[in-house]
Design a protein around this motif. Structure first.
Motif, short mmCIF file in Angstrom:
data_model
loop_
_atom_site.label_atom_id
_atom_site.label_comp_id
_atom_site.label_asym_id
_atom_site.label_seq_id
_atom_site.Cartn_x
_atom_site.Cartn_y
_atom_site.Cartn_z
N TRP A 68 -36.96 -41.56 -12.13
CA TRP A 68 -38.00 -42.26 -10.63
C TRP A 68 -37.42 -43.89 -10.79
O TRP A 68 -37.12 -44.37 -11.98
CB TRP A 68 -39.48 -42.18 -11.40
CG TRP A 68 -39.96 -40.81 -11.05
CD1 TRP A 68 -40.16 -39.87 -11.81
CD2 TRP A 68 -40.73 -40.56 -9.71
NE1 TRP A 68 -41.04 -38.90 -11.20
CE2 TRP A 68 -41.10 -39.20 -9.89
CE3 TRP A 68 -40.81 -40.93 -8.70
CZ2 TRP A 68 -41.86 -38.38 -9.15
CZ3 TRP A 68 -41.46 -40.25 -7.51
CH2 TRP A 68 -42.21 -39.03 -7.81
N TYR A 69 -37.63 -44.41 -9.86
CA TYR A 69 -37.15 -45.82 -9.64
C TYR A 69 -37.99 -46.55 -8.70
O TYR A 69 -38.54 -45.78 -7.84
CB TYR A 69 -35.64 -45.99 -9.15
CG TYR A 69 -34.58 -45.27 -10.05
CD1 TYR A 69 -33.71 -45.83 -10.92
CD2 TYR A 69 -34.21 -43.94 -9.78
CE1 TYR A 69 -33.01 -45.24 -11.79
CE2 TYR A 69 -33.25 -43.11 -10.20
CZ TYR A 69 -32.67 -43.88 -11.34
OH TYR A 69 -31.70 -43.31 -12.14
N SER A 70 -38.12 -47.70 -8.50
CA SER A 70 -38.62 -48.69 -7.36
C SER A 70 -37.87 -49.55 -6.87
O SER A 70 -36.83 -50.22 -7.54
CB SER A 70 -39.96 -49.20 -7.99
OG SER A 70 -39.93 -50.46 -8.47
N ASP A 71 -38.17 -50.31 -5.95
CA ASP A 71 -37.41 -51.38 -4.93
C ASP A 71 -37.64 -52.74 -6.12
O ASP A 71 -36.86 -53.33 -5.86
CB ASP A 71 -37.87 -51.48 -3.73
CG ASP A 71 -39.46 -51.73 -3.58
OD1 ASP A 71 -40.24 -51.59 -4.48
OD2 ASP A 71 -39.85 -52.50 -2.56
N ALA A 91 -42.09 -49.33 -2.71
CA ALA A 91 -41.05 -48.26 -2.24
C ALA A 91 -40.57 -47.54 -3.44
O ALA A 91 -39.98 -48.39 -4.53
CB ALA A 91 -39.90 -48.82 -1.62
N TYR A 92 -40.91 -46.18 -3.89
CA TYR A 92 -40.28 -45.49 -4.82
C TYR A 92 -39.34 -44.38 -4.61
O TYR A 92 -39.66 -43.81 -3.41
CB TYR A 92 -41.76 -44.85 -5.51
CG TYR A 92 -42.61 -46.03 -6.10
CD1 TYR A 92 -42.72 -46.48 -7.54
CD2 TYR A 92 -43.61 -46.60 -5.18
CE1 TYR A 92 -43.42 -47.36 -8.11
CE2 TYR A 92 -44.18 -47.42 -5.73
CZ TYR A 92 -44.18 -48.16 -7.33
OH TYR A 92 -44.94 -48.79 -7.82
N ARG A 93 -38.69 -44.23 -5.46
CA ARG A 93 -37.58 -43.15 -5.12
C ARG A 93 -37.52 -42.21 -6.36
O ARG A 93 -37.48 -42.58 -7.71
CB ARG A 93 -36.12 -43.83 -4.91
CG ARG A 93 -35.11 -43.05 -4.71
CD ARG A 93 -33.78 -43.74 -4.33
NE ARG A 93 -32.99 -44.25 -5.79
CZ ARG A 93 -32.96 -45.37 -6.16
NH1 ARG A 93 -33.48 -46.37 -5.56
NH2 ARG A 93 -32.21 -45.51 -7.38
N SER A 106 -32.55 -36.58 -3.42
CA SER A 106 -33.27 -37.79 -3.53
C SER A 106 -34.31 -37.88 -2.45
O SER A 106 -34.04 -37.25 -1.44
CB SER A 106 -32.36 -39.12 -3.59
OG SER A 106 -31.91 -39.37 -2.15
N ASN A 108 -37.87 -40.58 -0.95
CA ASN A 108 -38.38 -41.98 -1.17
C ASN A 108 -39.85 -41.85 -0.66
O ASN A 108 -40.19 -41.13 0.24
CB ASN A 108 -37.65 -42.81 -0.17
CG ASN A 108 -36.17 -43.15 -0.45
OD1 ASN A 108 -35.93 -43.43 -1.52
ND2 ASN A 108 -35.39 -43.07 0.29
N ALA A 109 -40.60 -42.71 -1.00
CA ALA A 109 -42.17 -42.87 -0.58
C ALA A 109 -42.47 -44.24 -0.79
O ALA A 109 -42.16 -45.03 -1.71
CB ALA A 109 -43.06 -42.06 -1.60
N ASP A 110 -43.14 -44.77 0.21
CA ASP A 110 -43.76 -46.05 0.32
C ASP A 110 -45.24 -46.06 0.15
O ASP A 110 -46.01 -45.21 0.93
CB ASP A 110 -43.61 -46.74 1.68
CG ASP A 110 -42.10 -47.16 1.92
OD1 ASP A 110 -41.46 -47.56 1.13
OD2 ASP A 110 -41.67 -47.05 3.06
#
Length: 188
Positions: A68-71, A91-93, A106, A108-110
């Motif tokens: 998991w990552y984030s902007d 924003a998360y990825r 992959s 993405n979700a805001d």
């Protein structure tokens, strides 16, 4: 399979790995590759996301090696399981490899934490006999003043040697609430 140009086509595969060649109108190969039957990666997000909540994002699909990552954090890994708990908008990825090969997936979700806006302003000191008036926007949600009034307007007549505390809570359609209060003091 004869596919005409200019139209989109969906090809579904339930048999496993297959080969696809795309030929131009002269019979020349444009591109080809191998495709597997892995399912798409998705992130599920709760429908109610209020400021102060802890929200669990869930990666769904055939997953291996989840990250998991984030902007806000860039390439810093926030977590490695199928779920990630978040408390901040952003924003998360999620990135994963498929269970059928080395394909990288992959999604993405805001995430936007909701909170109605309410601001009664600073504390007030006024002369006895004067009235203080407050107004909040009904567009932000349902209104409830400290005296249980639901009007967007509230006024307080100030008597000598008294102080008052006025507060309001606004709740939006998601059930997210925000409150503010102000103290009103009569000048001597």
């Amino acid at each position: 399979l004869d596919i005409s140009t200019g139209k989109p086509y969906i090809i579904e595969n339930t048999k496993g790995l297959f080969h696809l060649s795309v030929l131009d109108e002269n019979g020349g190969s444009l591109s080809y590759g191998y495709f597997s039957s892995y399912s798409a990666l998705r992130i599920s997000i709760p429908s109610k996301v209020c400021v102060g909540d802890v929200v669990t994002l869930t990666a769904e699909g055939d997953l291996n090696n989840v990250k998991w990552y984030s902007d806000k954090t860039g390439d810093k890994i926030l977590g490695t399981g199928n779920t990630l708990q978040v408390t901040e908008s952003g924003a998360y990825r999620v990135v994963s490899t498929s269970q059928f090969g080395d394909c990288t997936l992959s999604a993405n979700a805001d995430v936007v934490f909701q909170q109605p806006k309410v601001d009664l302003g600073p504390d007030v000191s006024i002369c006895p006999g004067e009235t203080v008036k407050f107004e909040v926007s009904p567009d932000e949600g349902s209104i409830k003043w400290h005296n249980n009034s639901t009007s967007p307007f509230f006024s307080q007549l100030v008597e000598a040697n008294k102080s008052y505390k006025t507060s309001v809570t606004i709740t939006n359609s998601l059930g997210c609430s925000n409150s503010d209060d102000v103290e009103i003091v009569a000048l001597p």
